[in-house]
Design an enzyme around this catalytic site. Sequence first.
Site, PDB file in Angstrom:
ATOM      1  N   HIS A  40      -2.322  -3.182   8.981  1.00 22.61           N
ATOM      2  CA  HIS A  40      -2.344  -4.645   8.823  1.00 22.61           C
ATOM      3  C   HIS A  40      -1.051  -5.290   9.333  1.00 22.61           C
ATOM      4  O   HIS A  40      -1.003  -6.502   9.539  1.00 22.61           O
ATOM      5  CB  HIS A  40      -2.671  -5.057   7.372  1.00 22.61           C
ATOM      6  CG  HIS A  40      -1.529  -5.048   6.417  1.00 22.61           C
ATOM      7  ND1 HIS A  40      -1.348  -4.065   5.469  1.00 22.61           N
ATOM      8  CD2 HIS A  40      -0.510  -5.913   6.237  1.00 22.61           C
ATOM      9  CE1 HIS A  40      -0.269  -4.334   4.760  1.00 22.61           C
ATOM     10  NE2 HIS A  40       0.251  -5.461   5.202  1.00 22.61           N
ATOM     11  N   ASP A  63      -5.788   1.596   6.327  1.00 21.23           N
ATOM     12  CA  ASP A  63      -4.662   0.721   6.692  1.00 21.23           C
ATOM     13  C   ASP A  63      -3.459   1.563   7.128  1.00 21.23           C
ATOM     14  O   ASP A  63      -2.485   1.714   6.403  1.00 21.23           O
ATOM     15  CB  ASP A  63      -4.303  -0.162   5.480  1.00 21.23           C
ATOM     16  CG  ASP A  63      -3.301  -1.238   5.830  1.00 21.23           C
ATOM     17  OD1 ASP A  63      -3.028  -1.431   7.036  1.00 21.23           O
ATOM     18  OD2 ASP A  63      -2.777  -1.888   4.897  1.00 21.23           O
ATOM     19  N   GLY A  87       6.365  -7.693   2.471  1.00 24.85           N
ATOM     20  CA  GLY A  87       7.514  -7.266   3.271  1.00 24.85           C
ATOM     21  C   GLY A  87       7.782  -5.776   3.138  1.00 24.85           C
ATOM     22  O   GLY A  87       8.506  -5.197   3.927  1.00 24.85           O
ATOM     23  N   SER A 131       5.191  -3.705   3.115  1.00 22.41           N
ATOM     24  CA  SER A 131       4.025  -3.105   3.775  1.00 22.41           C
ATOM     25  C   SER A 131       4.441  -2.186   4.906  1.00 22.41           C
ATOM     26  O   SER A 131       5.390  -2.480   5.641  1.00 22.41           O
ATOM     27  CB  SER A 131       3.147  -4.207   4.367  1.00 22.41           C
ATOM     28  OG  SER A 131       2.438  -4.808   3.351  1.00 22.41           O
ATOM     29  N   GLY A 132       3.703  -1.095   5.054  1.00 21.58           N
ATOM     30  CA  GLY A 132       3.976  -0.144   6.124  1.00 21.58           C
ATOM     31  C   GLY A 132       5.016   0.889   5.734  1.00 21.58           C
ATOM     32  O   GLY A 132       5.137   1.928   6.363  1.00 21.58           O
TER      33      GLY A 132
END
Length: 850
Positions: free
Chosen positions: A648, A702, A794, A796-797
């Site tokens: 995402h 994701d 922030g 994320s990942g």
Amino acid sequence: MDYMDSGMRYTPKPDKDWDTSVQFLPASDTKKLEKKKGPGRIGAVVGVVVFAAVLSLMTGLLVWHFHYRKDVREKRMYTGSMRITNQVFEQAYENSNSTEFKALAKQVAEQLKTIYSKTPQLAKYYVGSTVEAFSEGVVAYYLSEFKVPVGQAAAVDSAMASMDKLVDKAQRTAHRPGNALVFEDVVSSGVSSVFISCFTIYFYDYTQHTRANHIGTITSPGFPNTPYPPNTYIQWQLRADPGYVIKLDFDTFNLEEDCKNDFVKLYDSLVAIESRAMEEICGYYSPSDPLSFLSSRNVMLVTLVTSEKGNYPGIRAHVSQVQKGGAGMKCGGKIIGPQGAFMSPNFPNYYPPNTECEWKIEVPAGKWISVIFSKFLLFEPGQNGKDCTKDYVAVNSKKLCGEKVGQVAETVSSNVATIRFVSDRSFVDRGFNATFKAIDSLDPCPKMFQCKNQLCMDLKLKCDGWNDCGDMSDELNCKCNESDLQCKNGLCKPMFWQCDGVNDCGDNTDELNCGCKADQFLCLNSACVLKKKRCDGRDDCGDGSDELDCGRTTSTPCNDVTYKCKNQMCINKQNPECDGTTDCADGSDEENCDCGQRLLRFKGSRIVGGQEAEQGEFPWQVSLHVKAYGHVCGASVISRRWLVTAAHCVQDDGKIKFSQPRTWEAHLGVHTQRMPGKAVVKLGLKQVIPHPYYNAYTYDNDIALMELASDVAFSDYIQPICLPAAQHVFPSGTTVSITGWGATREGGSAASVLQKAQVRIINGTVCNRLMSNQITSRMLCAGILSGGVDACQGDSGGPLSSLASPASEGGRSFLAGVVSWGDGCARRNKPGIYSTVTKFRGWIKEKTGV
Ligand code: 4AZ
């Protein structure tokens, strides 16, 4: 003006005051090590002579030991201070080279000699005294030396401990010369043997007089370019103008964790008198948790002691002077009204020593007073928090001291109250903040529940499974309702906490018979088989999980839960990869294991509810920047060439082409955003590969891969995390780490320094119920169900890192998940959702070769 120009004295004095007569032996003497020919006659004679010499030396040593050793004396030093009441302070007394200083110091030393000469235990062993400094008052700081026979040390210590009485006695006797100095407030303490006997210590001494509107700086040697040196004692004698006190603000504090090795110690004095010690500090303090101290008078001593091991960045502190009793130090007074607030001086920072405050509180007539302390930190080393003989707060006559977790309530059954805060001459803490309100004596908690500790709680919080009162009184005697689970110990807990791998009841009743009966084993596929069928050589579960970890690792038919070695053979051990034991016949489970380890040493080990990570603690953490925009997402290093992030993060939106490699710049080795340290490497991307089945509505799959434009060099701050095998199991309840520069609260702003927090893996079935059936098998849930700790926007990942065994035992971190989504951040019963990396192991290998 620079601090160095402003009167600070830099006098590196290697061992000036200490014994310098020690010499190190040369490590070897090459000549003596030269090989000689055979022994011969000369050799025999030399041998006899050497033997005789050794024999006589040993005899001599024995005679010396038994006959004379009781006369061997050890050096003992005592430091202290006293007020000279019949002298007026002169500026020249600050300068130890001035004639005024020398004259007064001589007189003090002479009078000390007279005082010691009147005490038999001291007179015999006294060597001499020096005056180290004078400060306003006039206060003299002295150092006295004794040479004490072994065995007499305790008697001398005890005589010196009552130095104030010795001085009193000496001053009461007649025949004192008319111009004799009059001493008061005499204190004395032994100087630690570390400073007397440790001949490898390097000694540095700085002094500084702070002036109005001037902020000086003190730093450890080498700061910020190199770690502080080992085996060093550094002291900074700080002075302020009369009527002012010293304010010391550390903006960097990064020392070894163990105070036994390296520490900073502050004194409310100009010399290191134990009874004037304000605080001993070690370890690491983040700049967001500032350390700020006030002295009680216009002097302060800062000392830094380091052991033989160095390697920590050190300290930097700013020194200024503030008016005694000025802003931030004011306390006490009369407060009239139905409610109000008060706090210790300098709160939330350390209150000064030797302080007294008194508040008179008055609420409307007929009412009682409820005082609530929301923070209460009055810790003193060696105190039990009960007797309150040192620092304390008294609500009328009830004394409170120590450090209290949660809120503390005190009820006064009158409309007036006196609150006193007292800090003694030694050790300070962060103090307290408190509110008070008028209450009705008949109904102290209107429309609320009154806890046993007198706090008032919302009625909804009673029997909700959470310890809201802090003393569990809101969770006792509860009749559980239907949606609740009744624990054996009488507590009620939400039903969905059952079998989540966490002992919520406290007596583990919520984790018993989880899906299986007591005599059954829970298979990885959630089936139940009789416990006695475990490790019987037959696949009873149907997925083979009852035959895993059965003692000796052996080859076994391959299935979904067995680990497949490179030679296609399967083994019956769970998570065998990179665990330090070769389990596969071809050794492939221990191949490619240069991953998941931090190179720097750490103490134990925003994210919401976390704390600042240390530099290099999570060297696989990447900050993905969109050029000219800044940090957007996190990622993890898995090899010199490849990163893993969330799909995402790389979806185009109207304005920015997030799917394009040129949009991104990967920042590796970052600790603080916008502070490009030497460790940071910024690289462009060659390609971005989102998972082909990523679903932008459900966030299923994701995950994305990023290829760096060139290989990155690994360093202390850049290291890859281990990828778990497809069969790797991260059981529910496992503690894992989340890291990132995301928002520190829901809707809040991003963190500047990398944040870390620990969360626990939550059972997928429980999570699916909590998250309204939105959880797929490609999603993994982790969090703290009571709320308050979570990943956020922030983050994320970024990685969900799982340490296989303690890092200190060589344990490696595995990438268990990739931060994906959540229902807000850190909400109760709303865990964070992560992409399950094990499900994508084959795809990652196919695309990256890693
Ligand atoms: C986000 O927006 C986000 N609480 C990431 C994680 C979580 C929530 C939001 C989990 O990037």
